[in-house]
Motif scaffolding. Structure first.
Motif, mmCIF file in Angstrom:
data_model
loop_
_atom_site.group_PDB
_atom_site.id
_atom_site.type_symbol
_atom_site.label_atom_id
_atom_site.label_comp_id
_atom_site.label_asym_id
_atom_site.label_seq_id
_atom_site.Cartn_x
_atom_site.Cartn_y
_atom_site.Cartn_z
ATOM 1 N N GLY A 32 -3.071 10.484 -7.226
ATOM 2 C CA GLY A 32 -3.396 10.299 -5.822
ATOM 3 C C GLY A 32 -4.878 10.149 -5.550
ATOM 4 O O GLY A 32 -5.276 9.459 -4.604
ATOM 5 N N SER A 47 -5.570 1.054 -3.907
ATOM 6 C CA SER A 47 -4.940 0.476 -2.721
ATOM 7 C C SER A 47 -5.746 -0.704 -2.186
ATOM 8 O O SER A 47 -5.168 -1.720 -1.773
ATOM 9 N N ARG A 77 0.834 -1.210 0.000
ATOM 10 C CA ARG A 77 0.000 0.000 0.000
ATOM 11 C C ARG A 77 0.867 1.258 0.000
ATOM 12 O O ARG A 77 0.577 2.228 -0.718
ATOM 13 N N THR A 124 2.272 1.708 -3.421
ATOM 14 C CA THR A 124 1.211 2.174 -4.315
ATOM 15 C C THR A 124 0.937 3.660 -4.106
ATOM 16 O O THR A 124 0.811 4.417 -5.070
ATOM 17 N N LYS A 125 0.875 4.088 -2.844
ATOM 18 C CA LYS A 125 0.616 5.503 -2.556
ATOM 19 C C LYS A 125 1.722 6.385 -3.121
ATOM 20 O O LYS A 125 1.443 7.404 -3.772
ATOM 21 N N PHE A 167 -6.078 6.588 -5.209
ATOM 22 C CA PHE A 167 -5.400 5.736 -4.230
ATOM 23 C C PHE A 167 -6.351 4.814 -3.479
ATOM 24 O O PHE A 167 -6.047 3.638 -3.306
ATOM 25 N N ASP A 168 -7.481 5.283 -3.018
ATOM 26 C CA ASP A 168 -8.354 4.446 -2.188
ATOM 27 C C ASP A 168 -8.774 3.160 -2.912
ATOM 28 O O ASP A 168 -8.616 2.061 -2.377
ATOM 29 N N LEU A 206 1.505 6.252 -7.121
ATOM 30 C CA LEU A 206 0.376 7.022 -7.659
ATOM 31 C C LEU A 206 0.573 8.516 -7.435
ATOM 32 O O LEU A 206 0.234 9.330 -8.294
#
Length: 167
Positions: free
Chosen positions: A49, A56, A36, A39-40, A52-53, A43
């Protein structure tokens, strides 16, 4: 690795990959948090960004499934290279998350066998077993394919459509 992404979608030219990033993940459940974070950061670097939710959540499920179902029982005690790898690839209009693991078995083959089973709890009330349902719900499409050649195992991928400026 990209051939299954072509099914039912406009052509994806591998040469047009705008950006890609990957990381190895150790055979420990703490690796999900690392995936995660990776990934954050990735992105954010791609100015995505706001996605992301969803991304992720899907990455977490794919990595968790690889760690839980695709590794040999003694994988945490082996000193080999990390057996799970996360790839993030961005094209104009698309983002793909792919998780490579050493198992040749289909994701969603619950209890063994070759044919994918239906989601184990279609009502969503079980404590576990909803990972692929979440992947299906939050991504635009997903799939998997076995690796060929010197690589063994499979890749499970999820595709996210991205809005393109000016469209």
């Amino acid at each position: 690795m990209l051939e299954p992404l072509r099914q039912g979608l406009p052509p994806i030219d591998a040469a047009r990959v705008a950006s890609s990033a990957s990381c190895s993940l150790p055979a420990r459940f703490e690796a999900v948090r690392g995936a995660r974070q990776f990934t954050k950061a990735t992105l954010g670097g791609w100015s995505l960004g706001e996605r992301f939710d969803d991304v992720s959540l899907v990455v977490s499920e794919l990595v968790t499934n690889a760690l839980r179902h695709a590794l040999p029982a003694d994988a945490q005690h082996e000193s080999q290279d990390p057996p799970v790898r996360l790839h993030l690839m961005r094209w104009p209009g698309r983002l793909v998350c792919a998780v490579r693991d050493p198992s040749p078995e289909s994701p969603g083959t619950f209890g063994g066998g070759d044919a994918p089973a239906a989601f184990p709890d279609p009502k969503g009330t079980a404590e576990s077993g909803r990972g692929l349902f979440l992947v299906d719900s939050f991504s635009d499409s997903w799939g998997w394919h076995p690796l060929a050649g010197a690589l063994h195992g499979k890749v499970v991928w999820a595709l996210f459509r991205l809005s393109q400026p000016g469209l």
